[in-house]
Scaffold this motif. Sequence first.
Motif, PDB file in Angstrom:
ATOM      1  N   GLU A  60      -3.358   9.584   3.406  1.00  0.00           N
ATOM      2  CA  GLU A  60      -3.639   8.069   3.762  1.00  0.00           C
ATOM      3  C   GLU A  60      -3.507   8.234   5.491  1.00  0.00           C
ATOM      4  OE1 GLU A  60      -3.205   4.852   2.034  1.00  0.00           O
ATOM      5  OE2 GLU A  60      -2.213   5.296   0.215  1.00  0.00           O
ATOM      6  N   TYR A 116      -9.313  -3.240  -4.314  1.00  0.00           N
ATOM      7  CA  TYR A 116      -8.884  -3.061  -5.791  1.00  0.00           C
ATOM      8  C   TYR A 116      -9.162  -1.509  -5.917  1.00  0.00           C
ATOM      9  CZ  TYR A 116      -8.648  -3.193 -10.729  1.00  0.00           C
ATOM     10  OH  TYR A 116      -8.065  -2.976 -12.174  1.00  0.00           O
ATOM     11  N   ARG A 152      -9.367   0.687  -3.901  1.00  0.00           N
ATOM     12  CA  ARG A 152      -8.087   1.583  -3.231  1.00  0.00           C
ATOM     13  C   ARG A 152      -6.666   1.657  -4.108  1.00  0.00           C
ATOM     14  NH1 ARG A 152      -8.979   1.732   2.420  1.00  0.00           N
ATOM     15  NH2 ARG A 152      -6.663   1.624   2.998  1.00  0.00           N
ATOM     16  N   ALA A 153      -6.732   0.490  -4.561  1.00  0.00           N
ATOM     17  CA  ALA A 153      -5.320   0.505  -5.521  1.00  0.00           C
ATOM     18  C   ALA A 153      -5.611   1.446  -6.817  1.00  0.00           C
ATOM     19  CB  ALA A 153      -4.973  -0.909  -6.308  1.00  0.00           C
ATOM     20  N   MET A 154      -6.880   1.456  -7.228  1.00  0.00           N
ATOM     21  CA  MET A 154      -7.124   2.352  -8.252  1.00  0.00           C
ATOM     22  C   MET A 154      -6.993   3.960  -7.958  1.00  0.00           C
ATOM     23  SD  MET A 154      -7.331   0.642 -11.235  1.00  0.00           S
ATOM     24  CE  MET A 154      -6.300  -0.760 -10.336  1.00  0.00           C
ATOM     25  N   ARG A 163      -5.302   4.849  -5.420  1.00  0.00           N
ATOM     26  CA  ARG A 163      -3.677   5.191  -5.405  1.00  0.00           C
ATOM     27  C   ARG A 163      -2.948   5.388  -6.830  1.00  0.00           C
ATOM     28  NH1 ARG A 163      -3.966   0.876  -0.820  1.00  0.00           N
ATOM     29  NH2 ARG A 163      -3.936   2.187   0.930  1.00  0.00           N
ATOM     30  N   PHE A 164      -3.018   4.789  -7.704  1.00  0.00           N
ATOM     31  CA  PHE A 164      -2.748   4.837  -8.748  1.00  0.00           C
ATOM     32  C   PHE A 164      -2.986   5.951  -9.727  1.00  0.00           C
ATOM     33  CE2 PHE A 164      -3.107   4.462 -13.502  1.00  0.00           C
ATOM     34  CZ  PHE A 164      -1.802   4.040 -13.828  1.00  0.00           C
ATOM     35  N   TRP A 165      -4.294   6.327  -9.537  1.00  0.00           N
ATOM     36  CA  TRP A 165      -4.617   7.809 -10.288  1.00  0.00           C
ATOM     37  C   TRP A 165      -4.209   9.163  -9.371  1.00  0.00           C
ATOM     38  CZ3 TRP A 165      -5.324   7.552 -15.164  1.00  0.00           C
ATOM     39  CH2 TRP A 165      -5.889   6.569 -15.596  1.00  0.00           C
ATOM     40  N   LYS A 193      -1.224   8.926  -8.020  1.00  0.00           N
ATOM     41  CA  LYS A 193       0.218   8.936  -8.426  1.00  0.00           C
ATOM     42  C   LYS A 193       0.304   9.651  -9.771  1.00  0.00           C
ATOM     43  CE  LYS A 193       4.003   5.414  -8.260  1.00  0.00           C
ATOM     44  NZ  LYS A 193       5.059   6.540  -8.142  1.00  0.00           N
ATOM     45  N   PHE A 194      -0.390   9.068 -10.594  1.00  0.00           N
ATOM     46  CA  PHE A 194      -0.635   9.652 -11.969  1.00  0.00           C
ATOM     47  C   PHE A 194      -0.782  11.213 -11.994  1.00  0.00           C
ATOM     48  CE2 PHE A 194      -3.108  11.097 -15.889  1.00  0.00           C
ATOM     49  CZ  PHE A 194      -2.478  10.426 -16.845  1.00  0.00           C
ATOM     50  N   LYS A 220       2.590  12.585 -13.344  1.00  0.00           N
ATOM     51  CA  LYS A 220       2.518  12.962 -14.559  1.00  0.00           C
ATOM     52  C   LYS A 220       1.875  14.435 -14.967  1.00  0.00           C
ATOM     53  CE  LYS A 220       4.424   8.906 -16.236  1.00  0.00           C
ATOM     54  NZ  LYS A 220       5.568   9.206 -17.076  1.00  0.00           N
ATOM     55  N   THR A 237      -6.763  11.461 -20.570  1.00  0.00           N
ATOM     56  CA  THR A 237      -6.452  10.257 -19.874  1.00  0.00           C
ATOM     57  C   THR A 237      -7.361  10.230 -18.578  1.00  0.00           C
ATOM     58  OG1 THR A 237      -4.319   9.556 -20.817  1.00  0.00           O
ATOM     59  CG2 THR A 237      -4.916   8.368 -18.827  1.00  0.00           C
TER      60      THR A 237
END
Lengths: 222, 222
Positions: free
Chosen positions: A72, A89, A91-93, A95-97, A99-100, A104, A133
């Motif tokens: 970042e 939005y 960007r949020a996606m 960051r989410f993936w 992190k996933f 995970k 996923t």
Amino acid sequence: MAEQVKLFGVWASPFTRRIEIALKLKGVEYEFVEEDLVNKSDLLVKYNPIHKKVPVLLHNGNPICESVVIMEYIDETWKGAPILPRDPYERAMARFWAKFIDDKCVPAIWKACWSNDEEQENAIEEACELLKTLEAQLKGNKFFGGQTIGFVDIAANTIGFWLGILLEIVELELLTEEKFPKLCKWIDDYVNCSVIKENLPPRDKLLAYFRARQQPPTGSKD
Amino acid sequence: MAEQVKLFGVWASPFTRRIEIALKLKGVEYEFVEEDLVNKSDLLVKYNPIHKKVPVLLHNGNPICESVVIMEYIDETWKGAPILPRDPYERAMARFWAKFIDDKCVPAIWKACWSNDEEQENAIEEACELLKTLEAQLKGNKFFGGQTIGFVDIAANTIGFWLGILLEIVELELLTEEKFPKLCKWIDDYVNCSVIKENLPPRDKLLAYFRARQQPPTGSKD
């Protein structure tokens, strides 16, 4: 004053390579300092006193730690060739993936490769579900970032390159084209994309590196 | 079309409260949907199919999950009252410390409160060390964000409010003024800062909520 960019890393580490890929994408010149994790340098401990881990980016004397945080930072500091999308939005996606992948997928893959017996069976099942996923996120795109490499692709280098090597060592058929057609296509496009290709370690060298560090066969594996 | 902002959360969750604090700081109107984690709503599962957890922010039909990702989204979408600093290096530091709280402090605190015997002793020691490290980050400032509440302060609400309640329930003296003078001063300033004060659950209600969920001393954490 000339800009100083130094990267403390380990050549075999996917987390270090994330930073090299990001810097190369941006066209930033940097000095690479190879660390020995068995005998960490005073500078590594000085610049990352909390975790004492690679990678650490040193930019004009300021240390930044944690690969996702560094990515970042690179994206915000050097504006050309954006790594994250512009839209909040999207960007949020991204960051989410990312992190996933870190929270995970990476632990599950590691466990699937290095555990034994029933624990390994469960771990393989979990890793497959997580990869399914992740695969679904590719939708019809060439890369997770769309038509070009982005934040999630770089974060997914563990899956794009390291995973195949680990699976070869432990002789697991987990990532087949039948099970993961889109993910396998992505891996192929990924490792053949010039900025990635030029910034991954040699496959044979990495294979030898992990073979040398392979766990003793305490269970039925091998 | 009027903007639609909906938050799916649980009143007692520090992660949900992070989002409420961030939205209130920005002056964003939103509808709160209380979730029952024992009987999750179809909408929660639809909007967060991966983790099926709160909080989920729904903005004009687009769901965003993971509290830290949502906080970044809020900061990028509504520009007033910045939550992250503007400078890329300071932003990296804020992200690093929020990650430190989530990855290190929260699990250690949880273990210190809910484990037993030797495991608990070790966990308390670890939690104290982590909190010492976090405390040092306050330096001479009122808040982690400087003179005003910022990203790290909001992420640290677990420590600023929930920790004291958990410690009261399990009768642990961990967070004393002698051991943590700066952190205790921060907690005092934090809970008395108007935007925080108005967006925390009532202390008595939260105390009763956690007491009712307290594990029997031999039980393992759910």
